[in-house]
Design an enzyme around this catalytic site. Structure first.
Site, short mmCIF file in Angstrom:
data_model
loop_
_atom_site.label_atom_id
_atom_site.label_comp_id
_atom_site.label_asym_id
_atom_site.label_seq_id
_atom_site.Cartn_x
_atom_site.Cartn_y
_atom_site.Cartn_z
CG ASP A 1 -1.88 -1.16 1.23
OD1 ASP A 1 -2.72 -1.24 0.32
OD2 ASP A 1 -1.80 -1.99 2.15
CB SER A 2 3.97 2.09 1.85
OG SER A 2 4.93 3.12 1.83
#
Length: 333
Positions: free
Chosen positions: A274-275
């Site tokens: 996600d990062s």
């Protein structure tokens, strides 16, 4: 692209739960450790985590996601309130929860027959998934139309529960992709990305499934880029960096993670994908091309893991289990 507009995250918001404790004994009923729970911590997961990560800077972030009318859904909304603007869509069924059970102690690594050497970090014992929630084809509120029209960039964070397949959302994104960069973080149970997406970010396992078990610098990845009609694909490879393929030139290149940027072995990598997707979206939203965006995203994901990963977004800081150091070993893919 609307200069100064919000970064919009569209996808499936989940509730993540970490259950930490000690495994000092084995069950008499099966070859399984008994975990005495010391602490529970809650945080937004899926598209919810992506939105919280995006909001960690000074930018405006809007999350378009489904929320169920249950206790877990209310907790999830509470974890997001004050951090991101939420446009809630109906979620039919119950909130999707992903619960990691982790422990230290002599039985944390054991198969139930022999006591193992006690680990210094919590070990993942099991993950328990629950919830039946799925987005339907309910009409989008006018607020969602307005937000997408003003977006600087859009991240589709697909976790396979229906938001990315919503026909109205897909139609709007196909139109907006002509003017606004769209980054698509896919899921094996989700739909294919919309044509015109600026970047698609499968992890290694997802890419291998799409490429029939072959992942190399050959033509297969380029054929996938062309078939989807997207500008670029970046396959995330964890501590190895990423493999990028550009549709316009057919160029394929590996972007390694510098050794100095790698997190220590055993670091918790929950949320690293996600990062990566959030960092890439911010980069393309500010005008970077796919290659530059991926280079910055590789470094951003490594920094995220080194700083403690998703644990920083829990409802309350987890209590330290006696004898533990950091989180359990995990592989970022």
């Amino acid at each position: 692209m609307a200069a100064g507009g919000p970064l919009v995250v569209i996808g499936d918001a989940l509730l993540d739960i970490d259950v930490d404790g000690r495994a000092d004994r084995c069950s008499a009923e099966a070859a399984a450790p008994v975990v005495d729970v010391a602490h529970r911590a809650f945080r937004p997961g899926g598209a919810g985590l992506a939105a919280r990560l995006a909001a960690a800077g000074d930018r405006e972030v809007v999350l378009i996601a489904g929320f169920a009318a249950d206790e877990a859904g209310a907790r999830l909304r509470g974890l997001l309130d004050g951090h991101v603007r939420v446009i809630a869509l109906p979620l039919h069924g119950s909130t999707i929860c992903k619960q990691r059970v982790r422990a230290i102690g002599p039985w944390a690594r054991s198969n139930g027959h022999t006591r193992a050497k006690e680990p210094r970090r919590p070990i993942l014992i099991t993950r328990i998934d629950s919830g039946t929630g799925r987005a339907g084809a309910d009409p989008l509120p006018e607020e969602a139309h307005a937000v997408l029209a003003s977006a600087q960039a859009v991240l589709v964070s697909d976790y396979g529960h229906g938001i990315a397949a919503h026909p109205q959302i897909r139609a709007l994104l196909r139109t907006q992709a002509r003017h606004v960069p769209v980054v698509w973080d896919p899921h094996p149970r989700g739909p294919v990305p919309i044509p015109g997406a600026a970047l698609v970010t499968p992890n290694r396992a997802e890419a291998l499934a799409l490429l029939s078990g072959r992942l190399d610098d050959g033509p297969d990845l380029w054929k996938l880029v062309k078939g989807w009609a997207v500008d670029a694909i970046a396959v995330t490879l964890g501590p190895e960096g990423a493999l990028v393929c550009l549709r316009a030139s057919g160029k394929r290149l590996r972007i390694p993670l510098p050794a100095a940027a790698k997190a220590p072995g055993g670091s918790d990598a929950c949320g690293a994908g996600d990062s990566f997707a959030v960092a890439a979206t911010a980069q393309v939203g500010s005008g970077s091309g796919p290659e530059r965006a991926v280079r910055r995203a590789v470094l951003a994901a490594a920094e995220f893991v080194a700083s403690g990963a998703a644990a920083a977004f829990t409802e309350s800081a987890p209590a330290m289990i006696p004898g533990a150091t950091t989180a359990e070993p995990s592989a970022w893919t």
